[in-house]
Design a protein around this motif. Structure first.
Motif, PDB file in Angstrom:
ATOM      1  N   ILE A 318      26.055  40.974  41.860  1.00 55.28           N
ATOM      2  CA  ILE A 318      26.128  42.090  41.417  1.00 55.28           C
ATOM      3  C   ILE A 318      28.099  41.869  42.463  1.00 55.28           C
ATOM      4  O   ILE A 318      28.438  42.656  42.354  1.00 55.28           O
ATOM      5  CB  ILE A 318      24.918  42.913  42.420  1.00 55.28           C
ATOM      6  CG1 ILE A 318      23.912  42.419  40.970  1.00 55.28           C
ATOM      7  CG2 ILE A 318      25.452  44.641  42.819  1.00 55.28           C
ATOM      8  CD1 ILE A 318      22.669  43.080  41.778  1.00 55.28           C
ATOM      9  N   ASN A 319      27.688  40.855  43.558  1.00 51.05           N
ATOM     10  CA  ASN A 319      28.645  40.994  44.801  1.00 51.05           C
ATOM     11  C   ASN A 319      30.037  40.759  43.401  1.00 51.05           C
ATOM     12  O   ASN A 319      30.813  41.293  44.083  1.00 51.05           O
ATOM     13  CB  ASN A 319      28.100  40.177  45.940  1.00 51.05           C
ATOM     14  CG  ASN A 319      27.277  40.449  46.677  1.00 51.05           C
ATOM     15  OD1 ASN A 319      26.919  42.201  46.900  1.00 51.05           O
ATOM     16  ND2 ASN A 319      26.294  39.775  47.332  1.00 51.05           N
ATOM     17  N   TYR A 320      29.411  39.925  42.544  1.00 45.40           N
ATOM     18  CA  TYR A 320      30.985  39.597  42.141  1.00 45.40           C
ATOM     19  C   TYR A 320      31.894  40.375  41.200  1.00 45.40           C
ATOM     20  O   TYR A 320      32.838  41.060  41.772  1.00 45.40           O
ATOM     21  CB  TYR A 320      30.814  38.260  41.277  1.00 45.40           C
ATOM     22  CG  TYR A 320      32.266  37.597  40.243  1.00 45.40           C
ATOM     23  CD1 TYR A 320      31.832  36.632  40.689  1.00 45.40           C
ATOM     24  CD2 TYR A 320      31.417  38.020  38.580  1.00 45.40           C
ATOM     25  CE1 TYR A 320      33.248  36.257  40.377  1.00 45.40           C
ATOM     26  CE2 TYR A 320      32.972  37.473  37.903  1.00 45.40           C
ATOM     27  CZ  TYR A 320      33.360  36.835  38.850  1.00 45.40           C
ATOM     28  OH  TYR A 320      34.462  36.577  37.733  1.00 45.40           O
ATOM     29  N   ILE A 321      30.981  41.466  40.682  1.00 41.31           N
ATOM     30  CA  ILE A 321      31.176  42.893  39.917  1.00 41.31           C
ATOM     31  C   ILE A 321      32.027  44.222  40.757  1.00 41.31           C
ATOM     32  O   ILE A 321      32.867  44.148  40.453  1.00 41.31           O
ATOM     33  CB  ILE A 321      29.496  43.454  39.242  1.00 41.31           C
ATOM     34  CG1 ILE A 321      28.964  42.360  37.515  1.00 41.31           C
ATOM     35  CG2 ILE A 321      30.603  44.071  38.566  1.00 41.31           C
ATOM     36  CD1 ILE A 321      28.320  42.538  37.267  1.00 41.31           C
ATOM     37  N   MET A 322      30.828  43.869  41.829  1.00 42.81           N
ATOM     38  CA  MET A 322      31.501  44.827  42.534  1.00 42.81           C
ATOM     39  C   MET A 322      32.925  45.359  42.951  1.00 42.81           C
ATOM     40  O   MET A 322      33.734  45.683  43.813  1.00 42.81           O
ATOM     41  CB  MET A 322      30.770  45.244  43.789  1.00 42.81           C
ATOM     42  CG  MET A 322      29.126  45.453  43.405  1.00 42.81           C
ATOM     43  SD  MET A 322      28.875  47.526  42.654  1.00 42.81           S
ATOM     44  CE  MET A 322      29.211  46.932  41.080  1.00 42.81           C
ATOM     45  N   ALA A 323      32.676  43.538  43.336  1.00 50.10           N
ATOM     46  CA  ALA A 323      34.255  43.032  44.016  1.00 50.10           C
ATOM     47  C   ALA A 323      35.610  43.158  42.889  1.00 50.10           C
ATOM     48  O   ALA A 323      36.695  42.550  43.182  1.00 50.10           O
ATOM     49  CB  ALA A 323      34.341  41.311  44.441  1.00 50.10           C
ATOM     50  N   GLY A 324      34.902  43.248  41.182  1.00 47.58           N
ATOM     51  CA  GLY A 324      35.858  43.516  40.491  1.00 47.58           C
ATOM     52  C   GLY A 324      36.998  42.225  40.143  1.00 47.58           C
ATOM     53  O   GLY A 324      38.245  41.926  39.863  1.00 47.58           O
ATOM     54  N   GLN A 325      35.768  41.303  40.452  1.00 46.44           N
ATOM     55  CA  GLN A 325      36.656  39.802  40.072  1.00 46.44           C
ATOM     56  C   GLN A 325      36.380  39.620  38.615  1.00 46.44           C
ATOM     57  O   GLN A 325      35.495  40.206  37.684  1.00 46.44           O
ATOM     58  CB  GLN A 325      35.901  38.642  40.506  1.00 46.44           C
ATOM     59  CG  GLN A 325      35.921  38.406  42.475  1.00 46.44           C
ATOM     60  CD  GLN A 325      34.888  37.390  42.348  1.00 46.44           C
ATOM     61  OE1 GLN A 325      35.495  37.163  42.228  1.00 46.44           O
ATOM     62  NE2 GLN A 325      34.754  38.025  44.007  1.00 46.44           N
ATOM     63  N   GLY A 326      37.743  38.637  37.687  1.00 48.44           N
ATOM     64  CA  GLY A 326      37.753  38.218  36.509  1.00 48.44           C
ATOM     65  C   GLY A 326      38.265  39.814  35.590  1.00 48.44           C
ATOM     66  O   GLY A 326      38.324  40.910  37.128  1.00 48.44           O
ATOM     67  N   LYS A 327      37.361  40.115  34.713  1.00 47.05           N
ATOM     68  CA  LYS A 327      37.789  40.771  33.403  1.00 47.05           C
ATOM     69  C   LYS A 327      37.040  41.819  34.208  1.00 47.05           C
ATOM     70  O   LYS A 327      37.202  43.576  33.745  1.00 47.05           O
ATOM     71  CB  LYS A 327      37.378  41.389  32.561  1.00 47.05           C
ATOM     72  CG  LYS A 327      37.581  39.719  31.805  1.00 47.05           C
ATOM     73  CD  LYS A 327      37.626  39.514  30.210  1.00 47.05           C
ATOM     74  CE  LYS A 327      38.592  39.338  29.587  1.00 47.05           C
ATOM     75  NZ  LYS A 327      38.444  38.671  27.669  1.00 47.05           N
TER      76      LYS A 327
END
Length: 565
Positions: A318-327
């Protein structure tokens, strides 16, 4: 009843002395008394002590059971005993107060009286209540010879149930027999009546209710038609008379807005018929809610409320997604979001080294089940011209005296949890002041949130890191100071997290079973009250509140709003 009537004398023996907390008295064996009845006792220095009856026993001068057997011609049930046994009723009572604050033990042979209505109010601390809020009524001396039945409205200080002095209500009882929803709605109706015409902006209330069973709360703005009664007109007159007696209006809930999950012809997400939904939308008293990725991705953690994430890998994703990492930096809607996750699940794909592919696959299974099951509440956009809304957008504009009913009854359990968690988070943040800069945001000083089946979100078995559990604990422990008040109901109180029940200032116990009352949650409840809890009728509760000197056995009238069974 205007005069006190003597009914017995205090007993004090070598083996059963009176104490500062308890006393016993004898009375005529045919005199009908009941647990929770109040009696008055003559005490020293011209004072009177008041006691609440806890238990009643009958004793005779027979030395043993065998004595009675022998006197009946050695067990002939048809023989009338030639020896008349001397018998009496032995009543045990708990001291609730003394008129001069003298708390030495009641003296042997002191006169015991039935209390008058005024004396009962004084004894229970029900006189001169500040900020009075009716929570039911008492009935005493029902069937007692020589006096009329006493009926008294019970009022508590509203600041001890919705703050700021005390807050939160917990209601427990067997489903179908305890009428938990009805009692919660009665209290909220009383609260709305109390504050509806108040001009004090610093002392205002609004309500957010969750409909979790069928159509239970989907007609609360319509008057009760009593269609389930044998004589509807007679039932209506009696119920309206009771509401008038309690000082409540005969009107159903005012300023009600309903929120239904967005539906399509193929997937209908509410128990109301399409024409009923359309009619309420046309009358501008209902909206259909959706979730939009751009605004609601911040609540992704709520989809994992019942997942035990001991390794914290779901949090990491979730933190990875919230940070806008990757696509995820270029994702615009839920389907693109799922595609981006799916890429992470492919063997040999561009997975993050710290997050294994197996975790991404677990994450995808959970999110895909919630988003892509055709219920349509996870959508691309909101069309306000069709009465569509984001739930968070509507709730942050809640105003005083408003009632917002959110229908989640037909949604799956994971979606119910998501909607409930999103609403509670929005209201909590609203009272924290996070939306103060937005035009039109003017929340009331207190918001009451009502949810049935609390065990789904705050049970002792809930994962320790569950975001919804943590949100409820925040409300229970800090909501009083913020003005967020939780009214919750469940079948078994013992199943609820101790930090939730421990922070409730008011507890209502409805009918429950004998196994439940043996749990540690009931260890402070006197044994006779536990027994009563197993045989309470619908419309009866045992209520505990800081301003009451003892637990009270109260009753409440039938709902004033329309019920659909």
């Amino acid at each position: 009843m205007t005069d006190s009537k003597i009914i017995g004398r205090v007993l004090a023996t070598e083996k059963a002395p009176t104490t500062i907390d308890n006393f016993a008295f004898w009375t005529n064996p045919t005199l009908i008394l009941n647990p929770f009845d109040i009696v008055k006792v003559e005490h020293v220095n011209g004072s009177f002590s008041y006691g609440m009856i806890e238990d009643i026993s009958h004793i005779t001068d027979a030395a043993s059971f065998l004595t009675n057997y022998i006197s009946s011609d050695f067990g002939d049930v048809g023989v009338e005993s030639p020896t008349l046994r001397v018998g009496m009723n032995y009543v045990q009572a708990k001291v609730v107060c003394n008129t001069k604050n003298i708390y030495i033990p009641c003296q042997s042979n002191a006169k015991v009286y039935l209390a008058t209505a005024n004396e009962i109010e004084y004894a229970l601390g029900l006189k001169d209540i500040r900020n009075p809020l009716v929570c039911g009524y008492l009935e005493m001396y029902e069937g007692t010879a020589g006096c009329e039945k006493v009926m008294l409205p019970v009022r508590l200080n509203s600041k001890f149930i919705i703050g700021p002095e005390g807050a939160h209500l917990n209601i427990s009882g067997i489903s179908g027999l305890a009428a938990k929803t009805s009692y919660a709605m009665f209290l909220m109706k009383a609260i709305q009546d109390r504050y509806l015409n108040s001009e004090d902006e610093e002392d205002s209330v609004a309500f957010v209710m969750f409909n979790v069973k069928g159509r239970d709360l989907l007609t609360i703005d319509q008057p009760n038609d009593y269609s389930d009664e044998d004589n509807p007109e007679q039932a209506r007159k009696e119920n309206l008379a009771m509401y008038e007696e309690l000082g409540l209006s005969a009107e159903p809930f005012q300023n009600v807005t309903y929120y239904y999950p967005y539906s399509t012809e193929k997937y209908w997400n509410t128990y109301l018929k399409p024409e009923e939904v359309a009619d309420n939308v046309k009358k501008k008293k209902a909206k259909k809610f959706k979730y939009i990725y751009k605004y609601d991705r911040n609540n992704l953690d709520l989809m994992f409320s019942n997942i035990d994430d001991t390794t914290q890998t779901m949090d990491a994703i979730i933190n990875y997604i919230m940070a806008g990492q990757g696509k995820f930096s270029s994702v615009n809607d839920w389907q693109e979001f799922l595609e981006a996750i799916k890429e992470k699940c492919n063997a040999g794909g561009t997975s993050d080294k710290e997050i294994p592919i197996s975790s991404w696959r677990k994450f995808y299974r959970i999110v895909n089940k919630a988003i892509n099951d055709k219920t349509a509440i996870f959508a691309r956009a909101v069309d306000e011209s069709k009465a569509e809304t984001r739930l968070g957008d509507s709730l942050k504009y809640i105003q005083k005296n408003e009632v917002h009913v959110i229908d989640i009854a037909k949604l799956s359990e994971d979606k119910q949890a998501y909607v409930f968690g999103d609403a509670v988070r929005t209201l909590y943040n609203l009272q924290l002041g996070e939306y103060n800069g937005d035009e039109g945001v003017a929340p009331p000083s207190r918001i009451v949130i009502f949810i049935d089946e609390l065990n789904k979100y705050a049970s002792k078995d809930a994962p320790r890191h569950s975001p919804i559990l943590q949100q409820i604990l925040d409300v229970a422990e800090r909501g009083r100071s913020l003005g967020v008040v939780l009214f919750a109901a469940e079948q078994f109180r013992s199943a609820i997290h101790d930090r939730v029940t421990g922070n409730c200032s008011t507890h209502a116990y409805g009918r429950t079973n004998s196994i439940e009352v043996t749990k540690s949650d009931y260890k402070s409840v006197p044994a006779v009250y536990k027994t009563m809890m197993t045989r309470l009728k619908q419309g009866e509760y045992i209520v505990q509140n800081p301003i009451f000197r003892s637990m009270l056995h109260i009753k409440f009238p039938k709902p004033i709003y329309k019920q659909i069974k």
